[in-house]
Each structure stands twice: as C-alpha cells, then as structure tokens.
Enzyme design. Sequence first.
Site, PDB file in Angstrom:
ATOM      1  N   GLU A 121      69.588  62.783  82.421  1.00 10.33           N
ATOM      2  CA  GLU A 121      69.756  61.457  83.042  1.00 10.33           C
ATOM      3  C   GLU A 121      70.740  60.644  82.223  1.00 10.33           C
ATOM      4  O   GLU A 121      70.638  60.574  80.996  1.00 10.33           O
ATOM      5  CB  GLU A 121      68.425  60.714  83.138  1.00 10.33           C
ATOM      6  CG  GLU A 121      68.599  59.288  83.702  1.00 10.33           C
ATOM      7  CD  GLU A 121      67.324  58.556  83.961  1.00 10.33           C
ATOM      8  OE1 GLU A 121      66.419  59.129  84.596  1.00 10.33           O
ATOM      9  OE2 GLU A 121      67.213  57.400  83.512  1.00 10.33           O
TER      10      GLU A 121
ATOM     11  N   GLU B 283      63.376  66.968  81.857  1.00 10.85           N
ATOM     12  CA  GLU B 283      64.142  65.728  81.692  1.00 10.85           C
ATOM     13  C   GLU B 283      63.798  65.054  80.368  1.00 10.85           C
ATOM     14  O   GLU B 283      62.647  64.702  80.110  1.00 10.85           O
ATOM     15  CB  GLU B 283      63.847  64.763  82.833  1.00 10.85           C
ATOM     16  CG  GLU B 283      64.578  63.432  82.686  1.00 10.85           C
ATOM     17  CD  GLU B 283      64.380  62.529  83.854  1.00 10.85           C
ATOM     18  OE1 GLU B 283      63.971  63.021  84.928  1.00 10.85           O
ATOM     19  OE2 GLU B 283      64.615  61.317  83.718  1.00 10.85           O
TER      20      GLU B 283
ATOM     21  N   ASP C  32      53.587  58.518  94.158  1.00  9.36           N
ATOM     22  CA  ASP C  32      54.473  57.612  94.913  1.00  9.36           C
ATOM     23  C   ASP C  32      54.071  57.672  96.386  1.00  9.36           C
ATOM     24  O   ASP C  32      54.301  56.738  97.142  1.00  9.36           O
ATOM     25  CB  ASP C  32      55.932  58.076  94.816  1.00  9.36           C
ATOM     26  CG  ASP C  32      56.484  58.011  93.410  1.00  9.36           C
ATOM     27  OD1 ASP C  32      55.982  57.216  92.597  1.00  9.36           O
ATOM     28  OD2 ASP C  32      57.406  58.788  93.120  1.00  9.36           O
TER      29      ASP C  32
ATOM     30  N   ASP D 118      69.990  63.282  87.097  1.00  6.25           N
ATOM     31  CA  ASP D 118      69.573  61.904  87.414  1.00  6.25           C
ATOM     32  C   ASP D 118      70.727  60.963  87.111  1.00  6.25           C
ATOM     33  O   ASP D 118      71.091  60.762  85.950  1.00  6.25           O
ATOM     34  CB  ASP D 118      68.357  61.499  86.556  1.00  6.25           C
ATOM     35  CG  ASP D 118      67.045  61.933  87.187  1.00  6.25           C
ATOM     36  OD1 ASP D 118      65.987  61.575  86.632  1.00  6.25           O
ATOM     37  OD2 ASP D 118      67.086  62.626  88.215  1.00  6.25           O
TER      38      ASP D 118
ATOM     39  N   ASP E 198      68.321  51.933  83.877  1.00  7.40           N
ATOM     40  CA  ASP E 198      68.348  52.567  85.205  1.00  7.40           C
ATOM     41  C   ASP E 198      69.192  51.745  86.180  1.00  7.40           C
ATOM     42  O   ASP E 198      68.810  51.539  87.336  1.00  7.40           O
ATOM     43  CB  ASP E 198      66.927  52.747  85.762  1.00  7.40           C
ATOM     44  CG  ASP E 198      66.117  53.772  84.975  1.00  7.40           C
ATOM     45  OD1 ASP E 198      64.876  53.715  85.041  1.00  7.40           O
ATOM     46  OD2 ASP E 198      66.730  54.611  84.294  1.00  7.40           O
TER      47      ASP E 198
ATOM     48  N   ASP F  35      68.471  58.149  90.026  1.00  5.89           N
ATOM     49  CA  ASP F  35      67.200  57.680  89.458  1.00  5.89           C
ATOM     50  C   ASP F  35      67.451  56.293  88.874  1.00  5.89           C
ATOM     51  O   ASP F  35      67.635  56.127  87.668  1.00  5.89           O
ATOM     52  CB  ASP F  35      66.704  58.643  88.380  1.00  5.89           C
ATOM     53  CG  ASP F  35      65.293  58.241  87.938  1.00  5.89           C
ATOM     54  OD1 ASP F  35      64.771  58.874  87.021  1.00  5.89           O
ATOM     55  OD2 ASP F  35      64.744  57.288  88.512  1.00  5.89           O
TER      56      ASP F  35
ATOM     57  N   HIS G  47      57.203  61.389  92.942  1.00  8.94           N
ATOM     58  CA  HIS G  47      56.058  61.739  92.113  1.00  8.94           C
ATOM     59  C   HIS G  47      54.885  61.848  93.079  1.00  8.94           C
ATOM     60  O   HIS G  47      54.851  61.127  94.080  1.00  8.94           O
ATOM     61  CB  HIS G  47      55.709  60.637  91.113  1.00  8.94           C
ATOM     62  CG  HIS G  47      56.785  60.278  90.151  1.00  8.94           C
ATOM     63  ND1 HIS G  47      57.790  59.386  90.432  1.00  8.94           N
ATOM     64  CD2 HIS G  47      57.013  60.698  88.884  1.00  8.94           C
ATOM     65  CE1 HIS G  47      58.575  59.249  89.378  1.00  8.94           C
ATOM     66  NE2 HIS G  47      58.140  60.037  88.434  1.00  8.94           N
TER      67      HIS G  47
ATOM     68  N   ASP H 137      65.621  51.395  78.701  1.00  8.80           N
ATOM     69  CA  ASP H 137      66.050  52.194  79.858  1.00  8.80           C
ATOM     70  C   ASP H 137      66.353  51.278  81.036  1.00  8.80           C
ATOM     71  O   ASP H 137      65.454  50.755  81.676  1.00  8.80           O
ATOM     72  CB  ASP H 137      64.898  53.150  80.224  1.00  8.80           C
ATOM     73  CG  ASP H 137      65.316  54.193  81.243  1.00  8.80           C
ATOM     74  OD1 ASP H 137      64.443  54.952  81.679  1.00  8.80           O
ATOM     75  OD2 ASP H 137      66.506  54.247  81.582  1.00  8.80           O
TER      76      ASP H 137
ATOM     77  N   LYS I 299      64.208  62.173  77.222  1.00  6.49           N
ATOM     78  CA  LYS I 299      64.414  60.730  76.974  1.00  6.49           C
ATOM     79  C   LYS I 299      64.011  60.472  75.529  1.00  6.49           C
ATOM     80  O   LYS I 299      63.003  61.005  75.054  1.00  6.49           O
ATOM     81  CB  LYS I 299      63.572  59.904  77.939  1.00  6.49           C
ATOM     82  CG  LYS I 299      63.838  58.383  77.857  1.00  6.49           C
ATOM     83  CD  LYS I 299      63.076  57.641  78.938  1.00  6.49           C
ATOM     84  CE  LYS I 299      63.238  56.134  78.837  1.00  6.49           C
ATOM     85  NZ  LYS I 299      62.429  55.422  79.857  1.00  6.49           N
TER      86      LYS I 299
ATOM     87  N   MET J 244      63.387  67.621  95.481  1.00  4.31           N
ATOM     88  CA  MET J 244      62.722  67.650  94.175  1.00  4.31           C
ATOM     89  C   MET J 244      61.407  66.886  94.222  1.00  4.31           C
ATOM     90  O   MET J 244      61.282  65.858  94.880  1.00  4.31           O
ATOM     91  CB  MET J 244      63.658  67.014  93.134  1.00  4.31           C
ATOM     92  CG  MET J 244      63.117  66.925  91.724  1.00  4.31           C
ATOM     93  SD  MET J 244      62.206  65.402  91.382  1.00  4.31           S
ATOM     94  CE  MET J 244      63.513  64.322  90.936  1.00  4.31           C
TER      95      MET J 244
ATOM     96  N   HIS K 257      69.218  58.020  79.812  1.00  2.00           N
ATOM     97  CA  HIS K 257      68.461  58.549  78.672  1.00  2.00           C
ATOM     98  C   HIS K 257      69.366  59.086  77.576  1.00  2.00           C
ATOM     99  O   HIS K 257      69.123  58.845  76.385  1.00  2.00           O
ATOM    100  CB  HIS K 257      67.489  59.635  79.145  1.00  2.00           C
ATOM    101  CG  HIS K 257      66.514  59.135  80.152  1.00  2.00           C
ATOM    102  ND1 HIS K 257      65.621  59.944  80.815  1.00  2.00           N
ATOM    103  CD2 HIS K 257      66.306  57.877  80.655  1.00  2.00           C
ATOM    104  CE1 HIS K 257      64.903  59.209  81.650  1.00  2.00           C
ATOM    105  NE2 HIS K 257      65.294  57.958  81.586  1.00  2.00           N
TER     106      HIS K 257
HETATM  107  C1  DIG Z   1      62.393  58.641  84.766  1.00  5.29           C
HETATM  108  O1  DIG Z   1      63.724  58.751  84.395  1.00  5.29           O
HETATM  109  C2  DIG Z   1      61.893  59.963  85.254  1.00  5.29           C
HETATM  110  C3  DIG Z   1      60.682  59.792  86.129  1.00  5.29           C
HETATM  111  O2  DIG Z   1      60.937  58.768  87.012  1.00  5.29           O
HETATM  112  C4  DIG Z   1      60.637  61.085  86.870  1.00  5.29           C
HETATM  113  O3  DIG Z   1      59.622  61.865  86.349  1.00  5.29           O
HETATM  114  C5  DIG Z   1      61.967  61.747  86.654  1.00  5.29           C
HETATM  115  C6  DIG Z   1      62.474  62.319  87.932  1.00  5.29           C
HETATM  116  O4  DIG Z   1      63.832  62.127  88.102  1.00  5.29           O
HETATM  117  N1  DIG Z   1      62.811  60.701  86.067  1.00  5.29           N
HETATM  118 MN    MN Z   2      64.966  60.220  85.528  1.00 11.44          MN
HETATM  119 MN    MN Z   3      65.552  56.248  83.213  1.00 14.87          MN
END
Ligand code: DIG
Ligand code: MN
Ligand code: MN
Length: 403
Positions: A233, A197, A73, A261, A273, A303, A70, A271, A199, A104, A236
């Site tokens: 992802e 993406e 970051d 992801d 992760d 991710d 990002h 979430d 969620k 990315m 998600h």
């Molecule tokens: C979270 O799953 C999202 C954010 O971290 C980011 O914008 C995106 C990039 O993979 N995944």
């Molecule tokens: Mn993600």
């Molecule tokens: Mn996530």
Amino acid sequence: MVYDFHLKFEGEIFMADAYMAKKEDKFSFGLWTVGNIGRDPFGDPTRKPIPPTRIVKNLSRLGAWGINLHDNDLVPIDATPKGRNQIVRDFKKALEDHDMVVPMATTNTFTHPVFRDGGFTSNDPKVRAYGLQKIMRSIDLGAELGAKIYVFWGGREGAECNVAKDPVEAIKRYRDGINYLCRYVRDQKYGMKFALEAKPNEPRADMYFPTTGHYLAFIETLDDPKMVGVNPEVAHEHMAGLNFHHGVAQALESGKLFHIDLNDQRFGRYDQDFRFGSEDYKSAFLLVKLLEEKKYRGPKHFDAHAFRTEDEKGVWHFAEGCMRTYNILKEKVRCFQKDPEIQGILAEIAGQNPEFEKHLGKYSRKKAQALKRIRFDIDGMAKKGLGFERLDQLLTELMLGIR
Ligand code: DIG
Ligand code: MN
Ligand code: MN
C-alpha cells in the site's frame, strides 16, 4: 478539457470524458473506503453509513469494476446464520444488477476488543484459535462471492510493551496461522491466493512485518510460498519513509505482486489514506509507469477514503478522482514514452559501452580471468555528466503540462 457528456446522479455532475473509469481498467474499492464515515481518533463520524448495495450501484455508475470487503463490512460480527445468508443474497443481487465483481476479500481482525493484542500473534491461544475460526468463515464468505485474492493486514499484530511478547515467537505464530489457512483454502478447493499487506505502525506502536520487503522474505519461509504474495500500500510504505514503486518493482520482479492498495500519503504522518495521486504526483506517475510498462493486470484497488470534511456527494467525487487520476497519469506515461527528447536521452543512457556487456551476467572462470586483466581508467570514466538534470526537468515539464 471539453467533456463529451456529463454523468449526473446524486444531484452531482461527474466527468465523463477520455479519463473516465471503464470496467477494463479493473479499478476496485473496499466497502470500507467509500463507506468510511469520517470518524477519527479525535472526532465523531461526519457521515452516515452508506448501505453496501448503494455503494455497489454508485461505484459501478462511476466506472469501477470491483468491490472488496472485510467480513464485517458486509455481515455484522453478531449476525445469525439466517441474517448472514439474507445479507449475502442481497449483496450478490446488487453485484449482478450492477455488473460488479468481488476480486478480493479480507478479515477484520482489528476492530473487536478481543483482538486488542493481535489475532495470529496474540499471547492467548484461545484468541489465536478464535482468529483462525473467524478468518476461515470470512474466507468462506469471500469464496462465495467469487474472490480469488485474500488479503491479510495484521492491524493488531504488533506491540507497545515489547517485553510482553517474544518477537521470534510472534513470527512463528504468524507463520503457523498462514500455513494453516493455506492448507484450509487448498482443502476447500477455493483456488484463492493470499496477499500479505505490511504497515510499520498504527494502530499498534510497532507492527510485525512493517514493510513489503519484510513480507517478501517471510513468504519464502512458508510451507506453500507459491500461494502467497504481497499487497503493498502506498501510504504504508510512505509511512516507513520508503520509495513505493521500488518496493512494487521488487514484488513484480519476484512474481509476488498479487494485489495493490493505491492511495496517497505525506511522509512522516499517520496513515492518511488520501485520494490516489492527491499528494505526490511524481511518485504516483512513477508507480503508474511501472505498473503499465510491466503490464500488471491485477486489480487496482483504491484503499483510501474521502476527507472527513465531505458529505456523501464528496465521497463519490473522491472515488471518481482516484480513478481519473490513475487514467490521467496513464496518459502522461504515454506522452513520456512518445516524447522524442526524453526518449533520446534514455536511448543514450541505455546504449553506453555495449562492448562491456560480455563481461557481465553468468559467471565463468574464463570470464572472471579476462575481467581481472582489464585496466579501467576510472577517472576518465567519471568525467562525463549523466544528463539526469535535463531528463528530470523534462519529466517535470511534462507533469506540469507544458510538454
Ligand atoms: C488497511 O490498509 C488494510 C485493511 O483495510 C484491509 O485489511 C486491507 C485490504 O486492502 N488494507
Ligand atoms: Mn490497505
Ligand atoms: Mn492505509
């Protein structure tokens, strides 16, 4: 497993055997993943931040290929232009020194309070305008670092008080934002593609475009749909109670799997992760089988982040585990493809009643009339068992390591 040799750094032993990550695996991590400091809604950070240049070095030593980010970051939201340029120079040097790329980039439109009611979908046009400005500057940064995929995760695009926002208006605002930025990227000749993406919730009570399927439909309503795909992802889609590899299959089949992801997640939870493949081995196997058999050649982005319990050494073991598990599952897919009993059952399934293929596929009046004349003995057709129990048990035994 006898390891050929051990990789030792940070005072830790890392496994260097047939499953160790290699650059050609195209494994990537976001700065925010291994950089996660263990803060959660109920607890303070348990780890110190790891400088981006150190993340680049250590991920490369573990065999990773790419690093995603990002904007904030890497560059603090209040950095001066001079400060920003120095940070970018140092980061570019680390990328070059450690043979890492930036596949990315994406924008943080969810941390600063200004986005508390969204960026694209905020009711306040001033916030929507600031969001566009921030994303354009972040796209510039991504382009400068060589990113060819730009991800949009609408972390704050949603609602708690649903009467505060017209959901149709919210969709129109999101579309306007993506259309505007597609034009910007074309104007700038960045050669980037967008990956959306989904969620279902968190941090908002309900998020717009909650699943990959919603985005696949949305993309077709854009001015420039060819430029836009999805970034599904695992966590998600699992949060939404969905079969992840089915969603990925639909994205692949429509040529829209621009990025992915990878992580893991228990159904019905926030979430999580988790490290890739750490919770649901079978789903992870089915996903790896799909990606490898359909020859997905895009980035494989983890991710995910280490448990809050871990120190920095645990973070590197987390990163190593994500990549090793992918490669171990890839080996399991190869065993599945070579297993004579499994392949025999699959051949039988695929070879049923070939003479009926001629009645399917493209329509013609002649075919339809002929099909309507056929008498089907449906009770007879339903008699024979399909043998899936044996097939699924063989998969289980392969996954448990006795085949
Ligand atoms: C979270 O799953 C999202 C954010 O971290 C980011 O914008 C995106 C990039 O993979 N995944
Ligand atoms: Mn993600
Ligand atoms: Mn996530």
